[in-house]
Design an enzyme around this catalytic site. Sequence first.
Site, PDB file in Angstrom:
ATOM      1  N   ASP A   1       0.836  -1.192   0.000  1.00 56.20           N
ATOM      2  CA  ASP A   1       0.000   0.000   0.000  1.00 56.20           C
ATOM      3  C   ASP A   1       0.876   1.248   0.000  1.00 56.20           C
ATOM      4  O   ASP A   1       1.960   1.247  -0.595  1.00 56.20           O
ATOM      5  CB  ASP A   1      -0.943  -0.033   1.211  1.00 56.20           C
ATOM      6  CG  ASP A   1      -2.292   0.589   0.911  1.00 56.20           C
ATOM      7  OD1 ASP A   1      -2.351   1.823   0.844  1.00 56.20           O
ATOM      8  OD2 ASP A   1      -3.274  -0.151   0.748  1.00 56.20           O
TER       9      ASP A   1
ATOM     10  N   HIS B   1      -3.673   5.913   3.824  1.00 55.62           N
ATOM     11  CA  HIS B   1      -4.423   4.739   3.365  1.00 55.62           C
ATOM     12  C   HIS B   1      -3.811   3.447   3.895  1.00 55.62           C
ATOM     13  O   HIS B   1      -4.511   2.571   4.423  1.00 55.62           O
ATOM     14  CB  HIS B   1      -4.452   4.736   1.834  1.00 55.62           C
ATOM     15  CG  HIS B   1      -5.373   3.724   1.239  1.00 55.62           C
ATOM     16  ND1 HIS B   1      -4.975   2.435   0.923  1.00 55.62           N
ATOM     17  CD2 HIS B   1      -6.680   3.808   0.887  1.00 55.62           C
ATOM     18  CE1 HIS B   1      -5.991   1.782   0.395  1.00 55.62           C
ATOM     19  NE2 HIS B   1      -7.045   2.586   0.364  1.00 55.62           N
TER      20      HIS B   1
ATOM     21  N   SER C   1     -11.403  -0.952   0.055  1.00 60.07           N
ATOM     22  CA  SER C   1     -10.054  -1.056   0.618  1.00 60.07           C
ATOM     23  C   SER C   1     -10.088  -1.478   2.079  1.00 60.07           C
ATOM     24  O   SER C   1      -9.151  -2.118   2.572  1.00 60.07           O
ATOM     25  CB  SER C   1      -9.337   0.298   0.527  1.00 60.07           C
ATOM     26  OG  SER C   1      -8.976   0.599  -0.788  1.00 60.07           O
TER      27      SER C   1
END
Length: 774
Positions: free
Chosen positions: A259, A291, A525
């Site tokens: 990520d 994220h 996600s």
Amino acid sequence: MSYPHLVLQREEPTPERRPRRRGPSHQPADPAAHGRTLQSYLGQAVTQADTDIGGFDARRLFKFEVQKGFDPDELRKVSPDVEIVSQEEEQVVVAFVSAAALQVFEARLATLAQGGLPVHFNVLYALNSFNGWLPEDRTGWALRRDGFPATDTFVLDAELWPIEDNPQQRQQLTDTFRQWLDDNNFTYIDRVVQPGIIMYRVRCNRHQAENLLLHHRDVRTVDLPPRYHLETQILQADVQTLTPPVSPAEEAPRIAILDSGITANHPLIGPAVGGTHSFIAGHDANDNHGHGTQVAGIALYGDIANAIANNSFVPSFWVCSGRVLDGNAQADAGFIENQIITAVRTLHNEYQCRIFNVSIGDTNKPYIGGHIRSFSRTLDTLSRELDILFVVSTGNMAWDQLEGLSWMNDYPEYLTRDEWAIIDPAPALNALTVGSLARYDQNHRMLRYPDDPAEVPIARHSQPSPFTRRGPSVGNAIKPELVAFGGNWSLNTRDDHISSQRLGEVTTNRTFATDGLFKDACGTSFATPHVTHLAGQILCEVPDASQNLLRALLVTHARLPAGSDEMFPDKNKLRNVLGYGAVDQAALMRSIDNEVTMIARGTLADKRHHFYEIPIPEDFVSQGKRNRELTVTLAHTTPVRSTRVAYKATRLEFRVVAAPDIDHVSTMFNRATTADDYERIAELGNASLGPSMRSKGTVQSDTWTFKQFNSQSKLRTDRLFVVVTRNDFPWGTSITSTDEAYALTVCMRDRTNHQARLYTQIQARLQARVRIRS
């Protein structure tokens, strides 16, 4: 009490079989008989419509079941006095029908039933049935699931039929309905009136709800107000109030997050960080976006809101980070495939990571058929080469994909459209792909202004998130395989504004020092690491589990969320959005008395079968009407080649059959030397999917549900076998193995009788077979 999963031993022999082919289907048509059937339906529909009460005019409300692809406006060719109100699903059209229009319908159906050819006969051919709009049609999803509240009075939301093109009729409808509420002693709270939506929030008792509101002609649906919400104090939890986590054991498994990096000094993540690397030029391993840190928190702890509430942060495994995204959570100018390959090999070699979370997707590469793209193929190749599990998100749709009201009015049908196709690398066949469910359906405005019906959740609790994408993958393989909580959106019907505030999953915050330890976030996600977390938990319990076994166990324990099957009557659409469902954790890692999992691992040569007998315990087939299930799952990892239409080189599938003994089963399959012979082998009836639908992917599962058994039931008169078959494509000979590995899981559960002694009875039978073989 829990127990280790049991080992299922294979039976002999392994006879040959030949490839199979599928024949075409046939659908006969008889116009006169069709006309007579429609006459019968129309009579019933008139009777049903006459039970409606209220209404701003004298027309009846009919529900037309039509053929797929039918244009609703075609109904007006029969009579201009038919007004299309709504198309509720692809094959359901709702319309106001006048008395004059009804007479025209009756006359033309009479002509058709007598063998004639009425005007616009093609419209009549496209009609499957007529119905009234019944109370069960008006009952909303949450109300069906939860029922009416037990209190003397309660609040309900009534949505009326939207009359978008006629303001005068819309005004007449709202005035008449408001007067009807007063006349029948409903307590009016508030309303929203827009061209695309009319909502009333009322307080009533059960008699008013059941006998009046659910029978009102102008009511489209009646539902409970939203009630699942994220507690604000959860997000405000302070580090001083939480017990600091202790690092996992040194030998604990390691999972990887590919990520934007992670914030390794986060108080809840830091103690479990097993290693961090950057694989993107000019960037260190730190998370400059947030994220990756959000994904890592859920992967490490699963349900973080629950962990906060119970002050229980106990990491079971280590988390390693491979940064492959920049500060904007984007890939750099190079191909991300190169970074993924380097990251995977490094984290696998240095830290023995065997589970990789990939909450990344390329919105420019939706899968709309044809060849698999390079990112997906990269994951498929690495999965097979390294025996590792990739857990991948389906990808999200953006807010601007639809106009405000369309998000609500077209939900959930829009989830099945081509635009909602999964994006690269979600189509990867050897990976597990995860879609999203909504957990919360009340945001902060709904809590602050409980009497205002303007704020409307697009999805309700445990329904598909409004932004989740759908499959299938190449060859119609089921994708996503799993779904998990990933957030929701709400719509303010007054200003057409979409919001995700306080509707997302609670997770760890990169800027914890200034903005708090936690935040909420929406997206597939954040559904994906929920499954990654469960895979890591299985690896803690079964350290030598292959990626095939991890996938098989997770899918075996997946169930469609309650009520979701009603959202998509078409089985293909249902599976394209929800796959096999959400994982039920009750007996995932270890079996319990009334839910037992058996595991088999093997390798199989081409054109061969493997046979497994499923022991049937006495308590499973005992007398009484209750819910019992048998689930069988097969997982294998195929070599792939994007220059072939078939893409996957190996074909493994299973059949569940009942027979007197193993000799009968082996003879049955050995004689199936032609495609037709193989088709005639009767599988155990009542499978939820069937061989054709489930066999397209590399993880295949099916469930058989039993309510009760009589003396003639197959599970009492015969023995039950799972037969695994390999039948490869000829072009794949050079890239397949002589013996291809697979994992098979069989789960038996009694959902009603929690005292059922399934585990001890199955264990005793399996041990007896081992002694006989010895």
